[in-house]
Design a protein around this motif. Structure first.
Motif, PDB file in Angstrom:
ATOM      1  N   VAL A 139      -3.347   3.937  -1.544  1.00  0.00           N
ATOM      2  CA  VAL A 139      -3.394   3.140  -3.001  1.00  0.00           C
ATOM      3  C   VAL A 139      -3.028   1.295  -2.778  1.00  0.00           C
ATOM      4  N   ASN A 140      -4.056   0.807  -3.277  1.00  0.00           N
ATOM      5  CA  ASN A 140      -3.981  -0.908  -2.826  1.00  0.00           C
ATOM      6  C   ASN A 140      -2.982  -0.871  -4.733  1.00  0.00           C
TER       7      ASN A 140
ATOM      8  N   ILE B 271      -8.518   4.707  -2.127  1.00  0.00           N
ATOM      9  CA  ILE B 271      -9.419   5.304  -0.772  1.00  0.00           C
ATOM     10  C   ILE B 271      -9.282   6.451  -0.754  1.00  0.00           C
ATOM     11  N   ILE B 272     -10.034   8.026  -0.275  1.00  0.00           N
ATOM     12  CA  ILE B 272      -9.556   8.304  -0.435  1.00  0.00           C
ATOM     13  C   ILE B 272     -10.026   9.569   1.581  1.00  0.00           C
TER      14      ILE B 272
ATOM     15  N   ILE C 138      -4.215  10.567  -9.161  1.00  0.00           N
ATOM     16  CA  ILE C 138      -4.990   8.655  -9.345  1.00  0.00           C
ATOM     17  C   ILE C 138      -5.518   8.869 -10.398  1.00  0.00           C
ATOM     18  N   GLU C 139      -5.149   9.644 -11.703  1.00  0.00           N
ATOM     19  CA  GLU C 139      -5.404   9.481 -12.879  1.00  0.00           C
ATOM     20  C   GLU C 139      -4.104   8.870 -13.730  1.00  0.00           C
TER      21      GLU C 139
ATOM     22  N   MET D  96       0.907  -1.322  -0.281  1.00  0.00           N
ATOM     23  CA  MET D  96       0.194   0.188   0.052  1.00  0.00           C
ATOM     24  C   MET D  96       1.189   1.451  -0.392  1.00  0.00           C
ATOM     25  N   LYS D  97       0.423   2.372  -0.634  1.00  0.00           N
ATOM     26  CA  LYS D  97       0.914   3.287  -0.692  1.00  0.00           C
ATOM     27  C   LYS D  97       0.440   4.560   0.058  1.00  0.00           C
TER      28      LYS D  97
END
Length: 194
Positions: free
Chosen positions: A19-20, A27-28, A42-43, A1-2
């Motif tokens: 982020v996984n 998740i935010i 994200i993108e 995870m980061k």
């Protein structure tokens, strides 16, 4: 995870993007503001925004939801239906849920607000305004402060000392450093006063 950190300059509140890396889901936590930098993070992979965790319904922690909901369709967890109305999954008490391949434990920790929630993922606690590195959240009465401190002692300070606190404002801390240096618990640690 980061974990990526974003600062909401309007309310000086912290937003976290978890982020996984395995399944590229995210998740935010507490989107007080949605910035170009957050969207680019994200993108660029891209990550699927699976969920949003709201620690409490104050503007500096939820104002970015309107923008997020225009772009993504995440599951929104909060203890207050008014956060996102019909898009809110209302949680209460203590429990757990799996989002984005991550196991999220949630705990009700009222005192700062009636809807204050703390989220635990692994050895990380996302505390919102319940607990910061040097103090606890603001309260409206001495009774609210008593309730908040009691909840913190039972649900947060009982965690392992290396548990990392990701607060809604200010720098990270650990349970160990909270016990040693948080001014609201200093009477419990008189030998650690400077």
């Amino acid at each position: 995870m980061k974990i990526y950190f974003h600062l909401n300059l309007e309310g000086f509140s912290n937003c976290y993007l978890l982020v996984n890396e395995t399944n590229k889901e995210a998740i935010i936590v507490d989107p007080g503001e949605v910035t170009e930098e957050l969207i680019e993070q994200i993108e660029s992979v891209p990550y699927h925004v699976a969920g949003v965790l709201i620690t409490h319904n104050h503007g500096s922690h939820v104002n970015g939801l309107k923008t997020l909901r225009k772009i993504y369709s995440p599951k929104i967890l909060a203890a207050d239906w008014d956060v996102a109305r019909e898009d809110t999954t209302v949680i209460s008490g203590d429990g757990k849920i799996r989002i984005g391949g991550m196991l999220v434990h949630y705990m009700a920790v009222p005192g700062h607000t009636a809807d204050s929630m703390v989220y635990k993922i692994g050895n990380m606690l996302f505390t919102g305004d319940v607990l910061m590195a040097g103090t606890i959240g603001n309260t409206v009465s001495s009774y609210s402060k008593y309730i908040l401190k009691s909840n913190i002692e039972q649900k947060i300070l009982s965690q392992t000392e290396d548990t990392v606190i990701f607060p809604g404002h200010g720098p990270l801390a650990t349970v160990e450093s909270i016990k040693a240096f948080n001014i609201d618990f200093e009477s419990q640690n008189p030998g650690n006063m400077i």
